[in-house]
Scaffold this motif. Sequence first.
Motif, PDB file in Angstrom:
ATOM      1  N   ILE A   3       0.860  -1.193   0.000  1.00 23.09           N
ATOM      2  CA  ILE A   3       0.000   0.000   0.000  1.00 23.09           C
ATOM      3  C   ILE A   3       0.892   1.237   0.000  1.00 23.09           C
ATOM      4  CG2 ILE A   3      -1.806   1.250   1.257  1.00 23.09           C
ATOM      5  CD1 ILE A   3      -2.678  -1.424   2.493  1.00 23.09           C
ATOM      6  N   VAL A   4       0.755   2.046  -1.036  1.00 24.22           N
ATOM      7  CA  VAL A   4       1.546   3.274  -1.121  1.00 24.22           C
ATOM      8  C   VAL A   4       0.734   4.415  -0.518  1.00 24.22           C
ATOM      9  CG1 VAL A   4       2.544   4.963  -2.713  1.00 24.22           C
ATOM     10  CG2 VAL A   4       2.859   2.510  -3.117  1.00 24.22           C
ATOM     11  N   VAL A   5       1.325   5.096   0.448  1.00 17.98           N
ATOM     12  CA  VAL A   5       0.635   6.200   1.122  1.00 17.98           C
ATOM     13  C   VAL A   5       1.248   7.514   0.640  1.00 17.98           C
ATOM     14  CG1 VAL A   5      -0.082   7.190   3.330  1.00 17.98           C
ATOM     15  CG2 VAL A   5       0.221   4.699   3.115  1.00 17.98           C
ATOM     16  N   ALA A   6       0.556   8.165  -0.278  1.00 18.39           N
ATOM     17  CA  ALA A   6       0.998   9.476  -0.757  1.00 18.39           C
ATOM     18  C   ALA A   6       0.799  10.473   0.384  1.00 18.39           C
ATOM     19  CB  ALA A   6       0.191   9.883  -1.980  1.00 18.39           C
ATOM     20  N   ALA A  29       5.725   4.988   2.388  1.00 26.28           N
ATOM     21  CA  ALA A  29       5.417   6.417   2.466  1.00 26.28           C
ATOM     22  C   ALA A  29       5.990   7.105   1.224  1.00 26.28           C
ATOM     23  CB  ALA A  29       6.037   7.024   3.724  1.00 26.28           C
ATOM     24  N   ALA A  30       5.124   7.781   0.485  1.00 26.11           N
ATOM     25  CA  ALA A  30       5.577   8.478  -0.723  1.00 26.11           C
ATOM     26  C   ALA A  30       5.401   9.979  -0.534  1.00 26.11           C
ATOM     27  CB  ALA A  30       4.772   7.992  -1.929  1.00 26.11           C
ATOM     28  N   SER A  31       6.513  10.663  -0.342  1.00 27.89           N
ATOM     29  CA  SER A  31       6.467  12.122  -0.244  1.00 27.89           C
ATOM     30  C   SER A  31       7.841  12.634  -0.670  1.00 27.89           C
ATOM     31  CB  SER A  31       6.133  12.575   1.181  1.00 27.89           C
ATOM     32  OG  SER A  31       7.276  12.523   2.000  1.00 27.89           O
ATOM     33  N   GLY A  35      11.715  10.899  -1.392  1.00 30.97           N
ATOM     34  CA  GLY A  35      12.191  10.863  -2.782  1.00 30.97           C
ATOM     35  C   GLY A  35      11.088  10.739  -3.822  1.00 30.97           C
ATOM     36  N   VAL A  36       9.841  10.993  -3.424  1.00 26.35           N
ATOM     37  CA  VAL A  36       8.726  10.897  -4.377  1.00 26.35           C
ATOM     38  C   VAL A  36       8.023  12.251  -4.452  1.00 26.35           C
ATOM     39  CG1 VAL A  36       6.539   9.762  -4.916  1.00 26.35           C
ATOM     40  CG2 VAL A  36       8.369   8.460  -3.797  1.00 26.35           C
ATOM     41  N   ASN A  37       7.967  12.810  -5.650  1.00 23.16           N
ATOM     42  CA  ASN A  37       7.251  14.072  -5.826  1.00 23.16           C
ATOM     43  C   ASN A  37       5.965  13.800  -6.606  1.00 23.16           C
ATOM     44  OD1 ASN A  37       6.321  16.649  -6.663  1.00 23.16           O
ATOM     45  ND2 ASN A  37       8.383  17.484  -6.354  1.00 23.16           N
ATOM     46  N   ASP A  42       8.319  12.594 -10.102  1.00 23.53           N
ATOM     47  CA  ASP A  42       9.661  12.026  -9.871  1.00 23.53           C
ATOM     48  C   ASP A  42       9.587  10.927  -8.811  1.00 23.53           C
ATOM     49  OD1 ASP A  42      10.858  13.662 -11.679  1.00 23.53           O
ATOM     50  OD2 ASP A  42      11.592  15.115 -10.202  1.00 23.53           O
ATOM     51  N   GLY A  43      10.072   9.758  -9.129  1.00 20.07           N
ATOM     52  CA  GLY A  43      10.138   8.644  -8.175  1.00 20.07           C
ATOM     53  C   GLY A  43       8.822   7.909  -7.972  1.00 20.07           C
ATOM     54  N   LEU A  44       7.743   8.405  -8.590  1.00 18.97           N
ATOM     55  CA  LEU A  44       6.421   7.840  -8.289  1.00 18.97           C
ATOM     56  C   LEU A  44       6.215   6.447  -8.899  1.00 18.97           C
ATOM     57  CD1 LEU A  44       3.711   8.241  -6.902  1.00 18.97           C
ATOM     58  CD2 LEU A  44       2.926   9.562  -8.878  1.00 18.97           C
TER      59      LEU A  44
END
Length: 250
Positions: A3-6, A29-31, A35-37, A42-44
Amino acid sequence: MKIVVAGGTGLVGAAVVDKLRAAGHDAVAASRRTGVNLYTADGLADALEGAQVVVDASNSRYTDYPGALDFFETATLNLLTLGAAAGVRHHVVLSVVGSEKLASSGGLYFQAKAEQERLVAESGMPYSIVHSTQFFEFVRAIADSASDAHVARVAEALVQPIAAEDAASAVVETATGAPTQRVVEVAGPDQFRLGDLVELELRWAHDPREVRADTEGEYFGARLGAHDLLPSPDATLYWSHFTDWLDRRT
Ligand SMILES: NC(=O)c1ccc[n+]([C@@H]2O[C@H](COP(=O)([O-])OP(=O)(O)OC[C@H]3O[C@@H](n4cnc5c(N)ncnc54)[C@H](OP(=O)(O)O)[C@@H]3O)[C@@H](O)[C@H]2O)c1
């Protein structure tokens, strides 16, 4: 389940990540801090690889319409498009109780949130929208947004706030269940006049600002009716009480 949590480093997002991991899920955690924009993507795509569920608990730092709309529209479309390509089969978005009403009452941030919800609902991706009432942690920001140096002029309205931790539990329950294909609402157990809630917060903080309830007062640009912030009768109510939370707060 992956589960990716933006926005998984934010107030609610970080608690969602912790709770998912505690339940044995592979929560990412994607933020920007990880390293995720979401805006530039980027990085997503890498973060989404192998994910079954996306939770969007991200937030815009803009409260104006063009800035907030640009963020939520672009980030949401990036999450939906790259999520579909990665095989995601449930997109969960966290939003605000009454977003449509607040949007139509002039709240620019809420117009952007309403658009975010529309994009998700019309995307064809199985989805759930969690509408939460105001977080306990957000009451100070409500006071600040309505204040000059000495007086907080808050809208005359009722509010039923929720602990961010409880909102996170609701998001986890939704994300680990089947897509609802509709809005589900969550709120705390107690109703307050907004002015009384702000008063409790400021007195706790020994903040000398006077609080005045104002029928002309705005809520982040929205003109509120007395019941506009309240959940509907079928909302799920969580347990934490604001006054207990203040007592425990350091
Ligand atoms: N405040 C309330 O009372 C309330 C009530 C109901 C619903 N909500 C909704 O709840 C959601 C979450 O609110 P919150 O207060 O938990 O948010 P928050 O603490 O402000 O966290 C926002 C998150 O978004 C991330 N983010 C921002 N820009 C990003 C970008 N370009 N790329 C990747 N990540 C980005 C931030 O991480 P980085 O800075 O590391 O990128 C952070 O993890 C919001 O959508 C809000 O509308 C709020």
